[in-house]
Design an enzyme around this catalytic site. Structure first.
Site, PDB file in Angstrom:
ATOM      1  N   LYS A  42      93.375   3.908  63.170  1.00 11.05           N
ATOM      2  CA  LYS A  42      93.439   3.705  64.631  1.00 11.05           C
ATOM      3  C   LYS A  42      93.109   2.434  65.136  1.00 11.05           C
ATOM      4  O   LYS A  42      93.419   2.171  66.452  1.00 11.05           O
ATOM      5  CB  LYS A  42      92.150   4.881  64.590  1.00 11.05           C
ATOM      6  CG  LYS A  42      92.752   6.352  64.618  1.00 11.05           C
ATOM      7  CD  LYS A  42      93.922   6.636  65.330  1.00 11.05           C
ATOM      8  CE  LYS A  42      94.247   8.360  65.378  1.00 11.05           C
ATOM      9  NZ  LYS A  42      95.538   8.528  66.060  1.00 11.05           N
ATOM     10  N   TYR A  58      91.138   6.622  58.307  1.00  8.36           N
ATOM     11  CA  TYR A  58      91.407   6.915  59.781  1.00  8.36           C
ATOM     12  C   TYR A  58      91.092   5.684  60.685  1.00  8.36           C
ATOM     13  O   TYR A  58      91.692   5.385  61.591  1.00  8.36           O
ATOM     14  CB  TYR A  58      90.849   8.227  60.153  1.00  8.36           C
ATOM     15  CG  TYR A  58      91.228   8.699  61.022  1.00  8.36           C
ATOM     16  CD1 TYR A  58      92.401   9.597  61.522  1.00  8.36           C
ATOM     17  CD2 TYR A  58      90.173   8.807  62.350  1.00  8.36           C
ATOM     18  CE1 TYR A  58      92.578  10.184  62.625  1.00  8.36           C
ATOM     19  CE2 TYR A  58      90.342   9.378  63.511  1.00  8.36           C
ATOM     20  CZ  TYR A  58      91.625  10.240  63.649  1.00  8.36           C
ATOM     21  OH  TYR A  58      92.025  10.748  65.144  1.00  8.36           O
TER      22      TYR A  58
HETATM   23  P1  NDP Z   1      96.300  18.396  65.351  1.00 10.63           P
HETATM   24  O1  NDP Z   1      96.003  18.276  63.608  1.00 10.63           O
HETATM   25  O2  NDP Z   1      95.956  19.720  66.230  1.00 10.63           O
HETATM   26  O3  NDP Z   1      97.794  18.204  65.726  1.00 10.63           O
HETATM   27  C1  NDP Z   1      98.559  16.964  64.997  1.00 10.63           C
HETATM   28  C2  NDP Z   1     100.027  17.480  65.097  1.00 10.63           C
HETATM   29  O4  NDP Z   1     100.536  16.136  64.468  1.00 10.63           O
HETATM   30  C3  NDP Z   1     100.338  18.668  64.243  1.00 10.63           C
HETATM   31  O5  NDP Z   1     101.092  19.584  64.910  1.00 10.63           O
HETATM   32  C4  NDP Z   1     100.980  18.174  62.988  1.00 10.63           C
HETATM   33  O6  NDP Z   1     102.042  18.682  62.467  1.00 10.63           O
HETATM   34  C5  NDP Z   1     101.699  16.887  63.351  1.00 10.63           C
HETATM   35  N1  NDP Z   1     101.952  16.072  62.557  1.00 10.63           N
HETATM   36  C6  NDP Z   1     101.298  15.533  61.339  1.00 10.63           C
HETATM   37  N2  NDP Z   1     101.684  14.493  60.503  1.00 10.63           N
HETATM   38  C7  NDP Z   1     103.136  14.332  60.748  1.00 10.63           C
HETATM   39  C8  NDP Z   1     104.144  13.906  60.773  1.00 10.63           C
HETATM   40  N3  NDP Z   1     104.054  13.056  59.694  1.00 10.63           N
HETATM   41  N4  NDP Z   1     105.131  14.017  61.474  1.00 10.63           N
HETATM   42  C9  NDP Z   1     105.300  14.583  62.594  1.00 10.63           C
HETATM   43  N5  NDP Z   1     103.911  15.342  62.959  1.00 10.63           N
HETATM   44  C10 NDP Z   1     102.830  15.317  62.335  1.00 10.63           C
HETATM   45  O7  NDP Z   1      95.624  17.015  65.914  1.00 10.63           O
HETATM   46  P2  NDP Z   1      94.993  16.762  67.222  1.00 10.63           P
HETATM   47  O8  NDP Z   1      95.784  17.513  68.514  1.00 10.63           O
HETATM   48  O9  NDP Z   1      93.686  16.761  67.254  1.00 10.63           O
HETATM   49  O10 NDP Z   1      95.267  15.249  67.436  1.00 10.63           O
HETATM   50  C11 NDP Z   1      96.439  14.518  68.118  1.00 10.63           C
HETATM   51  C12 NDP Z   1      96.269  12.986  67.870  1.00 10.63           C
HETATM   52  O11 NDP Z   1      94.926  12.792  68.690  1.00 10.63           O
HETATM   53  C13 NDP Z   1      96.181  12.655  66.500  1.00 10.63           C
HETATM   54  O12 NDP Z   1      96.613  11.278  66.406  1.00 10.63           O
HETATM   55  C14 NDP Z   1      94.714  12.208  66.360  1.00 10.63           C
HETATM   56  O13 NDP Z   1      94.323  11.425  65.460  1.00 10.63           O
HETATM   57  C15 NDP Z   1      94.006  11.906  67.709  1.00 10.63           C
HETATM   58  N6  NDP Z   1      92.946  12.093  68.028  1.00 10.63           N
HETATM   59  C16 NDP Z   1      92.222  13.539  67.848  1.00 10.63           C
HETATM   60  C17 NDP Z   1      90.931  13.678  68.425  1.00 10.63           C
HETATM   61  C18 NDP Z   1      90.246  14.770  68.467  1.00 10.63           C
HETATM   62  O14 NDP Z   1      88.943  15.219  68.601  1.00 10.63           O
HETATM   63  N7  NDP Z   1      91.021  16.182  68.193  1.00 10.63           N
HETATM   64  C19 NDP Z   1      90.183  12.380  68.490  1.00 10.63           C
HETATM   65  C20 NDP Z   1      90.772  11.260  68.539  1.00 10.63           C
HETATM   66  C21 NDP Z   1      92.132  10.929  68.258  1.00 10.63           C
HETATM   67  P3  NDP Z   1     101.710  19.882  61.256  1.00 10.63           P
HETATM   68  O15 NDP Z   1     100.312  20.711  61.514  1.00 10.63           O
HETATM   69  O16 NDP Z   1     102.688  20.711  61.138  1.00 10.63           O
HETATM   70  O17 NDP Z   1     101.397  18.973  60.007  1.00 10.63           O
END
Ligand code: NDP
Length: 245
Positions: free
Chosen positions: A157, A153
């Site tokens: 990133k 990851y």
């Molecule tokens: P979540 O897991 O809550 O949401 C991520 C969403 O992305 C889910 O709805 C998931 O769908 C979807 N997803 C996963 N794989 C795919 C794909 N191949 N194509 C389309 N959609 C996809 O994560 P967060 O909201 O926490 O994270 C959002 C972003 O922020 C990410 O990039 C994460 O790495 C980044 N981030 C988050 C942090 C945190 O503390 N939460 C910190 C730093 C960065 P499904 O569940 O249906 O698979």
């Protein structure tokens, strides 16, 4: 303040829940027509419905070139334009180097790096023609500081930062801006999966002494999407309560 994005058309990937859903909600509140894309089509559709009018939910796997082309096409069909593209979809497959499988590595690199690259390329193709647009890539503080248990990851990133800057340099003279955001610890389903003691230990290291809300990441996205940031490209905004500064 609202109404910064009236008449604009936006796409947010991974918008079925968490940070992506709040980004879509705030873009919508500011007047943008939003296409919410998620791996889970039903979740994308119900998320769009929850925003009310002028929002559409579509199924899209960001690692698929075909899905990405169809996603951009759906925004063009709905609005005839694409002004904002947020590469937000993400996953984790945490494990120590000793335990991480090659599949864990490839899957995480695939969704974040291949997915963001496909999104940047597809959005830039349309925006270049229009000589205007803002692409926002969601990186992570773990791409800046590195997190144990997240070699896959953190690499992905950090890679998003390089991709953002290279793309920003390529398309700046076409009127297209590309920026990144590095959230810190944010309360979403992704971090709800952490062990409570690990979450609390991380929270204790944050200068502001609390985890962030998804809406606080969305605020930075709206800033980068709007004309308020018209002279910014290739930048990385940290939304981390001061962690990792
Ligand atoms: P979540 O897991 O809550 O949401 C991520 C969403 O992305 C889910 O709805 C998931 O769908 C979807 N997803 C996963 N794989 C795919 C794909 N191949 N194509 C389309 N959609 C996809 O994560 P967060 O909201 O926490 O994270 C959002 C972003 O922020 C990410 O990039 C994460 O790495 C980044 N981030 C988050 C942090 C945190 O503390 N939460 C910190 C730093 C960065 P499904 O569940 O249906 O698979």
């Amino acid at each position: 303040m609202t109404g910064l994005l009236i008449g604009r058309s936006a796409i947010v990937t991974g918008a079925g829940q968490g940070i992506g859903l709040e980004i879509a909600r705030l873009l919508h509140q500011h007047g943008a027509r939003v296409v919410l894309a998620d791996l889970d089509k039903d979740r994308a559709e119900s998320a769009a419905y929850s925003l009310g009018g002028a929002a559409v939910g579509v199924g899209c796997d960001v690692t698929s070139e075909t899905d990405m082309a169809a996603l951009v096409e759906s925004a063009m069909l709905a609005s005839g334009r694409l002004d904002i593209f947020v590469n937000n979809a993400g996953i984790t497959r945490d494990a120590s180097l000793r335990n991480m499988t090659l599949e864990d590595f490839d899957t995480v690199i695939g969704v974040h790096l291949r997915g963001t690259w496909l999104g940047v390329r597809a959005a830039a193709n349309v925006m270049r023609e229009a000589r205007s647009g803002s692409i926002i890539n969601i990186s992570s503080m773990s791409g800046k500081t590195g997190n144990p248990g997240q070699t896959n990851y953190s690499a992905a990133k950090a890679g998003i930062v390089g991709l953002t800057k290279a793309a920003a340099k390529e398309v700046a003279h076409h009127g297209v801006r590309v920026n990144a955001i590095q959230p810190g610890l944010i309360k979403t389903p992704m971090t709800a999966a952490m062990k409570p003691e690990a979450f609390a230990a991380t929270e204790a290291t944050i200068p502001m002494r609390r985890a962030g809300e998804p809406a606080e990441v969305a605020g930075a996205v709206v800033f980068l999407a709007s004309d308020l940031s018209s002279y910014m490209t290739g930048t990385v905004l940290e939304v981390s309560g001061g962690r990792g500064m």
